[in-house]
Design a protein around this motif. Sequence first.
Motif, PDB file in Angstrom:
ATOM      1  N   ASP A 116       0.808  -1.224   0.000  1.00 60.84           N
ATOM      2  CA  ASP A 116       0.000   0.000   0.000  1.00 60.84           C
ATOM      3  C   ASP A 116       0.839   1.270   0.000  1.00 60.84           C
ATOM      4  OD1 ASP A 116      -2.369  -1.423  -0.091  1.00 60.84           O
ATOM      5  OD2 ASP A 116      -2.766  -1.271   2.064  1.00 60.84           O
ATOM      6  N   LEU A 117       1.922   1.289   0.768  1.00 58.20           N
ATOM      7  CA  LEU A 117       2.768   2.482   0.805  1.00 58.20           C
ATOM      8  C   LEU A 117       3.494   2.704  -0.521  1.00 58.20           C
ATOM      9  CD1 LEU A 117       4.294   2.439   4.406  1.00 58.20           C
ATOM     10  CD2 LEU A 117       2.561   3.973   3.477  1.00 58.20           C
ATOM     11  N   GLU A 118       3.978   1.628  -1.124  1.00 57.67           N
ATOM     12  CA  GLU A 118       4.634   1.768  -2.431  1.00 57.67           C
ATOM     13  C   GLU A 118       3.669   2.372  -3.446  1.00 57.67           C
ATOM     14  OE1 GLU A 118       7.882  -1.665  -3.124  1.00 57.67           O
ATOM     15  OE2 GLU A 118       5.870  -2.415  -2.668  1.00 57.67           O
ATOM     16  N   LYS A 119       2.431   1.909  -3.432  1.00 56.63           N
ATOM     17  CA  LYS A 119       1.428   2.437  -4.356  1.00 56.63           C
ATOM     18  C   LYS A 119       1.163   3.912  -4.087  1.00 56.63           C
ATOM     19  CE  LYS A 119      -1.004  -1.928  -4.697  1.00 56.63           C
ATOM     20  NZ  LYS A 119      -2.244  -2.634  -4.427  1.00 56.63           N
ATOM     21  N   ALA A 120       1.053   4.277  -2.816  1.00 58.07           N
ATOM     22  CA  ALA A 120       0.759   5.661  -2.462  1.00 58.07           C
ATOM     23  C   ALA A 120       1.905   6.605  -2.833  1.00 58.07           C
ATOM     24  CB  ALA A 120       0.466   5.761  -0.965  1.00 58.07           C
ATOM     25  N   MET A 121       3.132   6.114  -2.781  1.00 58.43           N
ATOM     26  CA  MET A 121       4.301   6.948  -3.051  1.00 58.43           C
ATOM     27  C   MET A 121       4.723   6.932  -4.518  1.00 58.43           C
ATOM     28  SD  MET A 121       4.813   8.010  -0.057  1.00 58.43           S
ATOM     29  CE  MET A 121       4.105   7.496   1.492  1.00 58.43           C
ATOM     30  N   GLU A 122       4.160   6.032  -5.282  1.00 57.95           N
ATOM     31  CA  GLU A 122       4.622   5.775  -6.646  1.00 57.95           C
ATOM     32  C   GLU A 122       4.707   7.020  -7.530  1.00 57.95           C
ATOM     33  OE1 GLU A 122       3.894   2.421 -10.047  1.00 57.95           O
ATOM     34  OE2 GLU A 122       2.147   3.110  -8.939  1.00 57.95           O
ATOM     35  N   GLY A 123       3.736   7.897  -7.505  1.00 54.30           N
ATOM     36  CA  GLY A 123       3.722   9.023  -8.440  1.00 54.30           C
ATOM     37  C   GLY A 123       4.328  10.308  -7.908  1.00 54.30           C
ATOM     38  N   LEU A 124       4.914  10.285  -6.714  1.00 52.34           N
ATOM     39  CA  LEU A 124       5.468  11.510  -6.144  1.00 52.34           C
ATOM     40  C   LEU A 124       6.684  11.989  -6.921  1.00 52.34           C
ATOM     41  CD1 LEU A 124       5.331  10.752  -2.302  1.00 52.34           C
ATOM     42  CD2 LEU A 124       3.760  12.136  -3.654  1.00 52.34           C
ATOM     43  N   GLU A 125       6.783  13.298  -7.063  1.00 49.96           N
ATOM     44  CA  GLU A 125       7.958  13.877  -7.701  1.00 49.96           C
ATOM     45  C   GLU A 125       9.008  14.157  -6.645  1.00 49.96           C
ATOM     46  OE1 GLU A 125       7.437  17.065 -10.476  1.00 49.96           O
ATOM     47  OE2 GLU A 125       5.435  16.357 -11.007  1.00 49.96           O
ATOM     48  N   ASN A 126      10.272  13.988  -7.023  1.00 53.84           N
ATOM     49  CA  ASN A 126      11.401  14.241  -6.141  1.00 53.84           C
ATOM     50  C   ASN A 126      12.402  15.127  -6.862  1.00 53.84           C
ATOM     51  OD1 ASN A 126      10.889  12.300  -3.812  1.00 53.84           O
ATOM     52  ND2 ASN A 126      10.716  10.952  -5.565  1.00 53.84           N
ATOM     53  N   TRP A 127      13.307  15.683  -6.077  1.00 53.69           N
ATOM     54  CA  TRP A 127      14.363  16.510  -6.645  1.00 53.69           C
ATOM     55  C   TRP A 127      15.160  15.696  -7.650  1.00 53.69           C
ATOM     56  CZ3 TRP A 127      19.630  16.061  -6.980  1.00 53.69           C
ATOM     57  CH2 TRP A 127      20.336  17.201  -7.333  1.00 53.69           C
ATOM     58  N   SER A 128      15.606  16.359  -8.674  1.00 58.71           N
ATOM     59  CA  SER A 128      16.539  15.746  -9.608  1.00 58.71           C
ATOM     60  C   SER A 128      17.607  16.782  -9.937  1.00 58.71           C
ATOM     61  CB  SER A 128      15.832  15.258 -10.870  1.00 58.71           C
ATOM     62  OG  SER A 128      15.208  16.336 -11.536  1.00 58.71           O
ATOM     63  N   LYS A 129      18.719  16.315 -10.377  1.00 62.73           N
ATOM     64  CA  LYS A 129      19.836  17.223 -10.639  1.00 62.73           C
ATOM     65  C   LYS A 129      19.470  18.221 -11.729  1.00 62.73           C
ATOM     66  CE  LYS A 129      22.257  14.448 -14.054  1.00 62.73           C
ATOM     67  NZ  LYS A 129      23.524  13.924 -14.486  1.00 62.73           N
ATOM     68  N   PRO A 130      20.045  19.411 -11.657  1.00 67.66           N
ATOM     69  CA  PRO A 130      19.793  20.401 -12.709  1.00 67.66           C
ATOM     70  C   PRO A 130      20.321  19.889 -14.043  1.00 67.66           C
ATOM     71  CG  PRO A 130      20.946  21.386 -10.843  1.00 67.66           C
ATOM     72  CD  PRO A 130      20.909  19.908 -10.608  1.00 67.66           C
ATOM     73  N   ILE A 131      19.682  20.300 -15.091  1.00 68.58           N
ATOM     74  CA  ILE A 131      20.135  19.904 -16.429  1.00 68.58           C
ATOM     75  C   ILE A 131      21.417  20.676 -16.752  1.00 68.58           C
ATOM     76  CG2 ILE A 131      19.593  19.907 -18.889  1.00 68.58           C
ATOM     77  CD1 ILE A 131      16.639  19.686 -18.101  1.00 68.58           C
ATOM     78  N   ASN A 132      22.435  19.931 -17.038  1.00 73.29           N
ATOM     79  CA  ASN A 132      23.718  20.510 -17.396  1.00 73.29           C
ATOM     80  C   ASN A 132      23.651  20.947 -18.859  1.00 73.29           C
ATOM     81  OD1 ASN A 132      26.411  20.914 -18.218  1.00 73.29           O
ATOM     82  ND2 ASN A 132      27.160  19.410 -16.743  1.00 73.29           N
ATOM     83  N   LYS A 133      24.115  22.153 -19.137  1.00 76.88           N
ATOM     84  CA  LYS A 133      24.084  22.674 -20.505  1.00 76.88           C
ATOM     85  C   LYS A 133      24.818  21.761 -21.478  1.00 76.88           C
ATOM     86  CE  LYS A 133      23.602  27.433 -19.083  1.00 76.88           C
ATOM     87  NZ  LYS A 133      24.210  28.750 -19.003  1.00 76.88           N
ATOM     88  N   LEU A 134      25.837  21.058 -20.972  1.00 74.87           N
ATOM     89  CA  LEU A 134      26.608  20.168 -21.841  1.00 74.87           C
ATOM     90  C   LEU A 134      25.852  18.879 -22.135  1.00 74.87           C
ATOM     91  CD1 LEU A 134      30.136  20.569 -20.218  1.00 74.87           C
ATOM     92  CD2 LEU A 134      29.275  21.661 -22.287  1.00 74.87           C
ATOM     93  N   GLU A 135      24.854  18.537 -21.297  1.00 73.53           N
ATOM     94  CA  GLU A 135      24.101  17.299 -21.487  1.00 73.53           C
ATOM     95  C   GLU A 135      22.986  17.436 -22.528  1.00 73.53           C
ATOM     96  OE1 GLU A 135      22.657  16.093 -17.683  1.00 73.53           O
ATOM     97  OE2 GLU A 135      24.638  15.713 -16.891  1.00 73.53           O
TER      98      GLU A 135
END
Length: 111
Positions: A91-110
């Motif tokens: 149940d907890l995995e299902k409830a947390m599945e769609g949450l957004e989390n921090w991600s690294k900034p997009i590097n201009k070189l990437e």
Amino acid sequence: MLESNKQLTYSGDEVIEVLKEIEIILVSLHKIGSYYGTKIQEYGEEKYRHEYERETTRFIDEWGVTHKLANIRKILSGKFDNTLDVDNMDDLEKAMEGLENWSKPINKLER
């Protein structure tokens, strides 16, 4: 949701521990924001913005905010029945599945 997860019971001590951890984090962040918010209003953002960010980071690191939050999560999630459903998730995995989390900034070189 499993029937056993629809109503959970916590002891008074568990609730107090959670509330104390939340209080420390919430009040401290409020104090930091108020202190530096006043400085920023009086003297300008460019002068105090960096100090505000540095002090917030220092508080998070030195006061172990991530550990406090992990403790809260452990107390609250510890009561859940983690039996897997047909989709191989609890149940907890299902409830947390769609949450957004921090991600690294997009590097201009990437790009």
